[in-house]
Write an enzyme that holds these catalytic residues in place. Structure first.
Site, mmCIF file in Angstrom:
data_model
loop_
_atom_site.group_PDB
_atom_site.id
_atom_site.type_symbol
_atom_site.label_atom_id
_atom_site.label_comp_id
_atom_site.label_asym_id
_atom_site.label_seq_id
_atom_site.Cartn_x
_atom_site.Cartn_y
_atom_site.Cartn_z
ATOM 1 N N TYR A 77 56.726 -17.707 35.612
ATOM 2 C CA TYR A 77 58.118 -17.236 35.686
ATOM 3 C C TYR A 77 58.644 -17.275 37.106
ATOM 4 O O TYR A 77 57.882 -17.485 38.057
ATOM 5 C CB TYR A 77 58.234 -15.827 35.109
ATOM 6 C CG TYR A 77 57.722 -14.715 36.013
ATOM 7 C CD1 TYR A 77 56.355 -14.522 36.209
ATOM 8 C CD2 TYR A 77 58.602 -13.877 36.690
ATOM 9 C CE1 TYR A 77 55.889 -13.506 37.039
ATOM 10 C CE2 TYR A 77 58.143 -12.858 37.526
ATOM 11 C CZ TYR A 77 56.786 -12.680 37.694
ATOM 12 O OH TYR A 77 56.335 -11.687 38.523
ATOM 13 N N LYS B 144 52.618 -17.779 39.950
ATOM 14 C CA LYS B 144 53.518 -16.727 39.437
ATOM 15 C C LYS B 144 53.388 -16.674 37.914
ATOM 16 O O LYS B 144 54.264 -17.088 37.158
ATOM 17 C CB LYS B 144 54.962 -16.969 39.894
ATOM 18 C CG LYS B 144 55.781 -15.684 39.920
ATOM 19 C CD LYS B 144 56.975 -15.788 40.818
ATOM 20 C CE LYS B 144 57.964 -14.641 40.658
ATOM 21 N NZ LYS B 144 57.457 -13.321 40.997
ATOM 22 N N GLU C 17 48.872 -7.486 48.939
ATOM 23 C CA GLU C 17 50.329 -7.456 48.749
ATOM 24 C C GLU C 17 50.692 -6.254 47.896
ATOM 25 O O GLU C 17 49.818 -5.475 47.521
ATOM 26 C CB GLU C 17 50.810 -8.759 48.110
ATOM 27 C CG GLU C 17 50.223 -9.024 46.742
ATOM 28 C CD GLU C 17 50.723 -10.326 46.093
ATOM 29 O OE1 GLU C 17 51.794 -10.834 46.468
ATOM 30 O OE2 GLU C 17 50.020 -10.816 45.192
ATOM 31 N N LEU D 177 50.946 -13.863 46.241
ATOM 32 C CA LEU D 177 52.040 -14.774 45.899
ATOM 33 C C LEU D 177 52.800 -15.049 47.198
ATOM 34 O O LEU D 177 53.179 -14.108 47.910
ATOM 35 C CB LEU D 177 52.977 -14.115 44.887
ATOM 36 C CG LEU D 177 54.134 -15.029 44.481
ATOM 37 C CD1 LEU D 177 53.642 -16.090 43.488
ATOM 38 C CD2 LEU D 177 55.276 -14.238 43.869
HETATM 39 N N1 PDD Z 1 58.153 -10.200 42.136
HETATM 40 N N2 PDD Z 1 54.143 -10.611 45.230
HETATM 41 C C1 PDD Z 1 54.220 -10.295 43.920
HETATM 42 C C2 PDD Z 1 52.982 -9.892 43.201
HETATM 43 C C3 PDD Z 1 55.463 -10.337 43.267
HETATM 44 O O1 PDD Z 1 55.544 -10.033 41.959
HETATM 45 C C4 PDD Z 1 56.636 -10.681 43.998
HETATM 46 C C5 PDD Z 1 57.980 -10.782 43.369
HETATM 47 C C6 PDD Z 1 56.493 -11.001 45.361
HETATM 48 C C7 PDD Z 1 57.668 -11.416 46.193
HETATM 49 O O2 PDD Z 1 58.091 -12.714 45.885
HETATM 50 P P1 PDD Z 1 59.590 -13.187 46.081
HETATM 51 O O3 PDD Z 1 59.981 -12.847 47.476
HETATM 52 O O4 PDD Z 1 59.558 -14.633 45.834
HETATM 53 O O5 PDD Z 1 60.432 -12.430 45.078
HETATM 54 C C8 PDD Z 1 55.230 -10.960 45.930
HETATM 55 C C9 PDD Z 1 59.335 -10.452 41.347
HETATM 56 C C10 PDD Z 1 60.607 -10.185 42.051
HETATM 57 C C11 PDD Z 1 59.182 -9.744 40.018
HETATM 58 O O6 PDD Z 1 58.133 -9.917 39.425
HETATM 59 O O7 PDD Z 1 60.117 -9.079 39.585
#
Ligand code: PDD
Length: 284
Positions: A32, A145, A177, A201
């Protein structure tokens, strides 16, 4: 009723049916993306699209559309729902087939996307949020992801149950993270964050922040730090597409720095707003 995207068609939400044997539903066999919309515009779309196709590739799922076609479909969705400030959630699964673990011989991927309205979390950005350490029990491909978020869900719930905003994950004491964000520490003016390998991620917001650091002259080291080093940081913050940059002002009830958002974090928040051309400044 909202429009949603099902494969390459915009349909009304009530028309959506998903098979009981969809592999996303049964195995979490899919990937996703969450993409931000500010003032009707899609942000860092190319980076999100690239990561979507990379994640698909890593799980050997072939997306049956070109990036250009999918980009246009997502754009049409945002327009149809008249999204001003919000986000797009988009996922693709390996499709529906009689339940068996190995890839089905005949199944077509199922792509769905919808939009939601959401404002920037300005209060958290100004005041900061709290975190709780949680053991990172996830698999070893956190760079994908993936729809499999049980490790993230359980950790977030643990944090929320203790009145904290985010779970800060660690593997044997090394901070990786957040449950849905990337994590940073600042010591003597240098930003530290876990290297973008299989343990995290590689957030799109993270990449933007590292560019902002270079632009405003804040040194960065993509070096992991431990839980105890985290508690000694002058400042900490987390980032994600929907959260942008949120100062982390306490961990497990202990203050980080003086317990308020620090000067470097604020500088990065301002640099981030400038870079994206956001109109409402967090700090006036
Ligand atoms: N989550 N690490 C994890 C485990 C995440 O689920 C997310 C983002 C990030 C940050 O990634 P980005 O900057 O590309 O949004 C890091 C999304 C927003 C979610 O699952 O809702």
């Amino acid at each position: 009723m909202e429009w949603i995207l099902l494969n390459d068609q915009l349909i009304k939400e009530e028309q959506l049916t998903i098979s009981k044997e969809d592999r996303g539903y049964q195995f979490g066999d899919g990937i996703y993306e969450v993409i931000r919309v500010y003032e009707g515009e899609l942000y860092t779309m190319k980076e999100h699209m690239d990561r979507f196709y990379e994640s698909a590739d890593k799980i050997k799922l072939v997306i049956p559309y070109t990036k250009d076609v999918l980009h246009k479909l997502i754009y049409d969705l945002v327009e149809a729902n008249e999204v001003v400030n919000g986000y797009i959630y988009m996922q693709i699964t390996r499709g529906a087939a009689p339940r068996q673990h190995q890839f089905p011989e005949q199944a077509s991927p199922v792509l769905t996307a919808y939009t939601n309205l959401v404002e920037r979390p300005l209060q958290g950005m100004r005041d900061g949020v709290s975190g709780k350490f949680a053991e990172d029990v996830r698999w070893l491909r956190c760079d994908i992801k993936s729809l499999n978020l049980l490790g993230n869900v359980l950790a977030k719930q643990e944090a929320i149950a203790e009145g904290c905003f985010e779970a800060i994950l660690h593997r044997d004491g090394t901070v990786t993270e957040g449950s849905s964000s990337n994590v940073y520490g600042i010591k003597d003016g240098t930003v530290y964050t876990h290297p973008a390998n299989n343990f995290i991620l590689n957030g799109i917001t993270r990449r933007t922040i590292l560019e902002v650091c270079a632009e405003v002259g804040v040194p960065v080291r993509e070096t992991a730090f431990t839980k105890s080093e985290a508690l000694e940081m002058d400042e900490m913050f987390i980032s994600s597409t929907t959260a942008e940059i949120l100062p982390l002002v306490s961990m497990d009830g202990k203050q980080i720095g003086d317990g308020t958002p620090g000067a470097t974090t604020r500088k990065l928040q301002q640099g981030f707003e400038r870079k994206l051309g956001l109109k409402t400044p967090v700090h006036v």
